[in-house]
Motif scaffolding. Structure first.
Motif, PDB file in Angstrom:
ATOM      1  N   GLU A 194      -9.051   7.526  -0.070  1.00  0.00           N
ATOM      2  CA  GLU A 194      -8.260   7.204   0.878  1.00  0.00           C
ATOM      3  C   GLU A 194      -9.026   6.672   2.073  1.00  0.00           C
ATOM      4  O   GLU A 194     -10.306   7.055   1.761  1.00  0.00           O
ATOM      5  CB  GLU A 194      -7.579   8.505   0.907  1.00  0.00           C
TER       6      GLU A 194
ATOM      7  N   TYR B 153       0.831  -1.226  -0.633  1.00  0.00           N
ATOM      8  CA  TYR B 153      -0.286  -0.335  -0.193  1.00  0.00           C
ATOM      9  C   TYR B 153       1.327   1.355  -0.083  1.00  0.00           C
ATOM     10  O   TYR B 153       1.657   0.954   0.592  1.00  0.00           O
ATOM     11  CB  TYR B 153      -0.985  -0.120   1.532  1.00  0.00           C
TER      12      TYR B 153
ATOM     13  N   GLU C 123      -5.091   3.848  -0.785  1.00  0.00           N
ATOM     14  CA  GLU C 123      -5.599   2.907  -1.009  1.00  0.00           C
ATOM     15  C   GLU C 123      -7.297   2.753  -0.103  1.00  0.00           C
ATOM     16  O   GLU C 123      -7.465   3.579   0.860  1.00  0.00           O
ATOM     17  CB  GLU C 123      -5.145   1.389  -1.635  1.00  0.00           C
ATOM     18  N   ARG C 124      -8.216   2.310  -0.515  1.00  0.00           N
ATOM     19  CA  ARG C 124      -9.821   1.757   0.478  1.00  0.00           C
ATOM     20  C   ARG C 124      -8.837   0.604   0.522  1.00  0.00           C
ATOM     21  O   ARG C 124      -8.991  -0.759   0.287  1.00  0.00           O
ATOM     22  CB  ARG C 124     -10.897   2.275  -0.632  1.00  0.00           C
TER      23      ARG C 124
END
Length: 904
Positions: free
Chosen positions: A884, A438, A902-903
Motif C-alpha cells: 500500500e 485506485y 496500490e503502489r
C-alpha cells in the motif's frame, strides 16, 4: 559687348566655379596609373569606375560654403585655392557619401545605418558642420524610435569603436542606452559576445536596461564571459577582474534558486554566494528590506522595471515576497519613512496606505508590460500582488502563477475584478497522485492552519470577497486550472459566466468537479460550425463514434491516447486537417484494425492511417503506439522532418536502422522517449552526438546491449535523462563521466544496483541545479542518509525507493525545510533507518503538494533486503510487491491523508 563675348565670359565664370577633386583612397597602395577622367557628382549614386582613385567635378562655391576643410583649401592661402584640379587623400567611401550628401536633392538622400559611419567619418575629415549635426540628430533618433531594435548590433559595436577612436561623444552617449533599451533583442544576436567590455559595462549600468528577469541578464553575462575566455586574444577586456566586475552588477537576490545553484558548475564562488544569499533572505527578508529602506539602498533588491519592459518573469524565486514587488515600482523620490510604511503594510497583509501610494505615484505605470509570471513564488501574498499589478501594469494581458498552491479561488475572483483587462491566466499545479481508478483504504482531511492567509482586510473592506465573477468586467479567453482539486462545481459555474469571452479552459485533474445535472445545459445547435474552428482536441477515453462525427478542418493538436479509435475514423480526420502538428496515439490498439479485420502490413502498405500521415502532415509532436510498424526510413522522412518531440511505446518496434537514422529523419529533435524498444550503444551514442538539439532522452524498459560507451560523449544540450531498467552496469565512475558531459535538470535511474552512498556526492556536486531526482532500486545510495541530496537546493521532486536503509525519521520535515521549491516527495518505508517517518501536520513549506510512502508486502523489519530469494534459474533478484501507499496531499485549503491499496 557682343553676344559671343557674353557667352565666353559665362563659360569662363562657370569654369571658375567648378573644381575637379581627385580623391585617392588613403588605405590603398600608391599607384603610377593615370587618374580616371572626371565624372559629375550625380554619377556617384551608381557604380564607381575605380575602387581606389576617383575624379569628381563639383561646384566650388558649394564646397567652400559647406565645409571648413574646403573653405581653407579652396578659398584660403593654399596653392590649391586657385586651381581647378585638387588632389586629396582620405577614405574614398566616406568622401563619396559626403559629396552625395552635399549635392543630391534632400529628398533623394537619407542617412541610414548603411552609410552613417562613412558619412560621419567624412564629415569629421572634411569638416562638414551641417552633416555632423544631421548625423547626431539621426543617431539620437534611432534610440527614441522605440521598442524593437531597428539597427543591427554589429553596427552599434562598430560605431562604438569608431567613436572611441575619434572622440565622438554623442555616439558614446547613445550606444549604451540604446543597447540597454533593447537588451532582450541584443542578447539573442550572435554578435552579442563581441560587444567590448566597456560598452557592455555601460549598458548594464544604464537606467534603461530592460530584461525579462535577472536570470536573463546573468545568463547573458555568463555567455559573454565564456566566449571571452575562449577567445584567442588576451586583452584587458578579457581580464578576470573585468569579468568579476560584470557579475557584480547582477542582483543575485533576484535570481531563481535553481538557476543560481546551476551557476556553481562553472562559477562556483559566484553561484555559492548567490545561493547563500537567497537562503538567507528566505529566513528573514522583511528585516533585510527594512534596513535597506532606512539606508536608502534599494537598488540591489529592485526588480528591473523600465518604460520599455514587456515581460516580468520571476518564476522560481521562493525568496521573493510581495515587498519586493512594491519596492521595485516605488518612485525613487519617495521619502524613506513612507517606503518603510509600505513595506510593513504589505507584510501585515493589509494595505491601509495603498490609496496614498497610488496618489503619490499616480504618474508611474509601466504600460508596455503585457506578461507577469509569478510561478513557484510561494511567499508572495497574492491579494497584495493583484493590487500591485492593477497599479503598475494597466495594460497587463497574461498572468501566470503555476505551482502556487496557496492561490485560492477567491484570489482568482479578486484578480478578475481588479484587473479586468487580463485575458490569459495560468494557475496550474501538480495533479493529484490519487486517481479515481485506485482503491482507497482510508482517508481523512484537516484544514490548513494558513488557509485564511489570503482573506485579508482589503478583500473584506472592498466587499469583493464572495462576489461572483461578473462577465461584464472580464475579457478572459484562456484559463488553465489543471490540477486544482480545490475547484468545485459552484466555482466552475461562476467561471462559466465568462462564456462570452472564454474560448479555452483546462480543468484536467480538477477532481472535485462532478457531472452534476442540476446545472442548466444549453445545447448549441451550431456546434458543428464551431468544430471547424477547433484547433485542439482531446478524446481521452472516448468511443470511436466521437471522432467519426468530428468534421473540423483546423486541428493542430489531436490526442486520442488510450482510446478505441480505429483507422477508419482517424484517417479522414488527418486528411482534412493538413495543419496537424501534434498527434498522440499511444495505447490505441484498434488502429491495427479496420472493420474488424487486421490491416495488411505487407510491402509498403501500412494501412490508410500511415498513408494519410505521410502524405498530409508535417508533425512536430508525435506519440506512436500500435499501427506504426513496419516502417521504412524513406516513408517517415516527409512527415517527420519537423518533429521536435517523439514518444515510441508499446505496439511499435522501430528497427535499429530507423533509430540510428533519427537525427537525419528529425533534424530538430528535442525530446525522445523510447519504451520497450531494442537499442544499442551505436544508437544512443549517435543520438547524443548528432541530435544537437536533444534536451530530453528517456529509455524505459528497453532491450539491447548498452554499455558505458553510450554516454561517454559530450551532450551539452541534454537536460533530462531517464534510464529506467536499462543500465544496471552504471557505477560511480560512469556517473562522474556523465556529470562532465551534460548539465542535467532531471535524472531518473532505476535498477542501478552498483551505486553506493558516494553516488550522492557525485550527483549533488555534478548537478547542483537538479530539479528532479528519482532513484529506484539503486544499490545503497541512502545507506548513510541523504545529506548530499539535500544539498541540491533547487530540487522540486524527489523519489527514493529501495536505495538503502539509512533515511532518518525526520526526512519529510528536513526536506521541506532544506528544499524551498520541493513539491513532491516519494519514499519507501523499507529505506527508513528507524522503521518509519514522522509526518508533519503543518509543513513549513508552502510549495508542498504530495508525500508518498510505499510499504512492501514483505515485512521490512524482518528482513535485511526488500528482495525475495532469486530462483535457481534466474541471476537477478525479483522485487517484492508493495502492499500500500500512504499519501499526504495538500491543497490550498487542507491536508488529506489517505491510504491507497496500490503502489503510487
Amino acid at each position: 559687348m557682343s553676344a559671343a563675348g557674353d557667352g565666353e565670359d559665362g563659360a569662363a565664370a562657370a569654369a571658375a566655379d567648378t573644381v575637379v577633386l581627385e580623391i585617392t583612397d588613403a588605405a590603398a597602395s600608391p599607384s603610377s596609373a593615370p587618374p580616371p577622367p572626371p565624372i559629375p557628382v550625380s554619377a556617384l549614386a551608381g557604380p564607381l569606375p575605380s575602387p581606389t582613385v576617383l575624379a569628381v567635378r563639383a561646384d566650388r562655391s558649394r564646397l567652400i560654403e559647406s565645409s571648413s576643410y574646403f573653405r581653407a583649401l579652396l578659398g584660403g592661402s593654399f596653392s590649391e585655392s586657385g586651381s581647378g584640379y585638387v588632389r586629396i587623400s582620405c577614405d574614398l567611401g566616406a568622401a563619396v557619401q559626403v559629396l552625395r550628401y552635399l549635392f543630391e536633392p534632400p529628398g533623394s538622400f537619407a542617412i541610414s545605418h548603411h552609410n552613417f559611419l562613412p558619412l560621419l567619418e567624412g564629415a569629421l575629415f572634411l569638416a562638414v558642420e551641417s552633416l555632423l549635426v544631421d548625423c547626431e540628430r539621426w543617431f539620437r533618433t534611432v534610440r527614441s524610435r522605440n521598442p524593437s531594435m531597428v539597427v543591427p548590433l554589429d553596427f552599434i559595436i562598430e560605431a562604438w569603436f569608431f567613436a572611441q577612436k575619434h572622440g565622438v561623444t554623442f555616439v558614446e552617449d547613445v550606444c549604451p542606452g540604446y543597447l540597454a533599451q533593447n537588451f532582450v533583442q541584443v542578447i539573442s544576436s550572435r554578435s552579442f559576445v563581441h560587444i567590448p567590455y566597456d560598452l557592455l559595462c555601460s549598458t548594464i549600468e544604464s537606467p534603461h536596461l530592460t530584461v525579462d528577469s535577472e536570470k536573463q541578464l546573468c545568463e547573458a553575462i555568463l555567455s559573454w564571459i565564456s566566449a571571452s575566455r575562449q577567445s584567442c586574444e588576451q586583452s584587458v577586456s578579457n581580464s578576470a577582474d573585468n569579468q568579476l566586475s560584470l557579475l557584480s552588477k547582477v542582483r543575485v537576490c533576484l535570481l531563481p534558486l535553481g538557476f543560481a545553484a546551476g551557476t556553481k558548475r562553472n562559477c562556483f564562488e559566484f553561484g555559492n554566494n548567490a545561493v547563500c544569499m537567497i537562503l538567507n533572505l528566505l529566513k528573514d527578508s522583511l528585516q533585510t528590506l527594512l534596513y535597506t529602506v532606512t539606508d536608502d539602498n534599494l537598488d540591489s533588491y529592485r526588480i528591473r522595471l523600465t518604460e520599455y519592459s514587456k515581460k516580468i518573469v520571476l518564476s522560481g524565486c521562493p525568496q521573493l515576497t510581495t515587498q519586493f514587488l512594491y519596492i521595485s515600482a516605488l518612485p525613487t523620490d519617495l521619502d524613506a519613512v513612507f517606503k518603510r510604511t509600505i513595506v510593513s503594510d504589505v507584510n501585515d497583509g493589509c494595505l491601509n496606505h495603498y490609496n496614498g501610494l497610488v496618489k503619490k505615484a499616480k504618474t508611474l505605470s509601466f504600460r508596455n508590460v503585457r506578461i507577469v509570471d509569478l510561478s513557484k513564488c510561494p511567499n508572495v501574498h497574492f491579494g497584495a500582488a493583484i493590487l500591485w499589478m492593477k497599479w503598475a501594469f494597466p495594460e497587463l494581458r497574461t498572468f501566470i502563477a503555476s505551482y502556487c498552491l496557496l492561490f485560492q479561488f477567491e484570489d482568482l475572483q479578486y484578480l478578475l475584478l481588479r484587473c479586468p483587462w487580463i485575458n490569459e491566466i495560468n494557475l496550474s499545479i501538480d495533479t493529484s497522485v490519487i486517481l479515481s481508478k485506485y482503491s482507497i483504504i482510508s482517508s481523512r482531511s484537516e484544514v490548513r492552519r494558513d488557509v485564511n492567509r489570503n482573506l485579508s482586510s482589503y478583500y473584506m473592506q472592498s466587499g469583493l470577497y464572495g462576489t461572483s465573477v461578473n462577465p461584464v468586467f472580464s475579457n478572459i479567453s484562456k484559463l488553465i486550472l489543471e490540477g486544482r482539486n480545490d475547484i468545485t462545481d459552484m466555482n466552475l459555474l461562476e467561471i462559466s459566466m465568462l462564456k462570452s469571452s472564454l474560448c479555452y479552459i483546462n480543468i484536467k485533474h480538477c477532481t472535485l468537479l462532478t457531472d452534476d445535472d442540476g446545472f442548466s445545459y444549453h445545447k448549441d445547435e451550431h456546434a458543428h460550425v464551431m468544430a471547424f474552428r477547433l484547433q485542439e482536441l482531446h478524446l481521452e477515453g472516448c468511443e470511436d463514434g466521437a471522432l467519426c462525427n468530428f468534421v473540423g478542418s483546423s486541428l493542430e493538436y489531436l490526442d486520442i491516447s488510450e482510446t478505441v479509435v480505429s483507422m477508419v475514423s482517424l484517417a479522414p480526420v488527418i486528411r482534412r486537417n493538413s495543419n496537424l502538428s501534434c498527434l498522440k496515439t499511444a495505447g490505441c490498439r484498434n488502429l491495427l484494425f479496420e472493420q474488424g479485420e487486421v490491416q495488411s502490413t505487407s510491402g509498403n502498405k501500412y494501412g490508410r492511417f500511415l498513408q494519410e500521415i505521410t502524405s498530409t502532415c508535417y508533425l512536430e509532436d508525435v506519440e506512436m503506439g500500435w499501427a506504426f510498424c513496419p516502417v521504412r526510413v524513406d516513408d517517415l522522412i516527409p512527415s517527420f522532418s519537423k518533429v521536435r518531440r517523439m514518444t515510441v511505446g508499446l505496439g511499435t518496434t522501430l528497427p535499429e536502422n530507423i533509430l540510428h537514422a533519427l537525427p537525419e529523419i528529425c533534424p530538430f529533435l528535442e525530446s525522445l522517449v523510447l519504451r520497450f524498444q531494442v537499442i544499442s550503444d551505436r544508437v544512443v551514442r549517435n543520438l547524443l552526438e548528432s541530435s544537437t538539439n536533444l534536451q530530453v532522452l528517456c529509455l524505459h524498459y528497453c532491450l539491447g546491449s548498452l554499455t558505458s560507451f553510450s554516454f561517454q560523449t559530450m551532450a551539452p544540450a541534454l537536460r533530462i535523462l531517464r534510464l529506467q531498467w536499462v543500465t544496471p552496469w552504471i557505477t560511480n565512475d560512469d556517473l562522474t563521466i556523465l556529470t562532465q558531459n551534460c548539465n542535467l535538470l532531471e535524472l531518473l535511474l532505476s535498477g542501478c544496483k552498483l551505486l553506493d552512498s558516494n553516488s550522492q556526492e557525485i550527483i549533488s556536486s555534478g548537478w547542483p541545479n537538479l530539479a528532479c531526482l528519482q532513484l529506484e532500486e539503486c544499490g545503497q545510495i541512502t545507506l548513510d542518509g541523504v545529506d548530499s541530496i539535500l544539498d541540491c537546493k533547487a530540487l522540486e521532486e524527489v523519489l527514493l525507493r529501495h536505495t538503502g536503509r539509512g533515511i532518518g525519521r525526520t526526512i519529510i520535515t528536513d526536506a521541506i525545510r532544506e528544499l524551498p521549491l520541493l513539491r513532491k516527495l516519494a519514499l519507501d518505508l523499507c529505506d527508513a533507518s528507524e522503521g518509519g517517518y514522522d509526518t508533519p501536520n503543518v509543513p513549513e513549506g508552502k510549495m508542498m503538494r504530495s508525500v508518498r510512502m510505499s510499504r512492501c508486502k514483505k515485512s521490512a523489519a524482518a528482513a535485511r533486503s526488500c528482495f525475495v530469494e532469486a530462483s535457481s534459474s534466474s541471476s537477478n533478484p525479483k522485487p517484492v510487491q508493495h502492499r500500500e501507499t500512504i499519501v499526504l496531499e495538500w491543497s490550498s485549503r487542507q491536508l488529506t491523508t489517505a491510504v491507497v491499496e496500490e503502489r503510487l
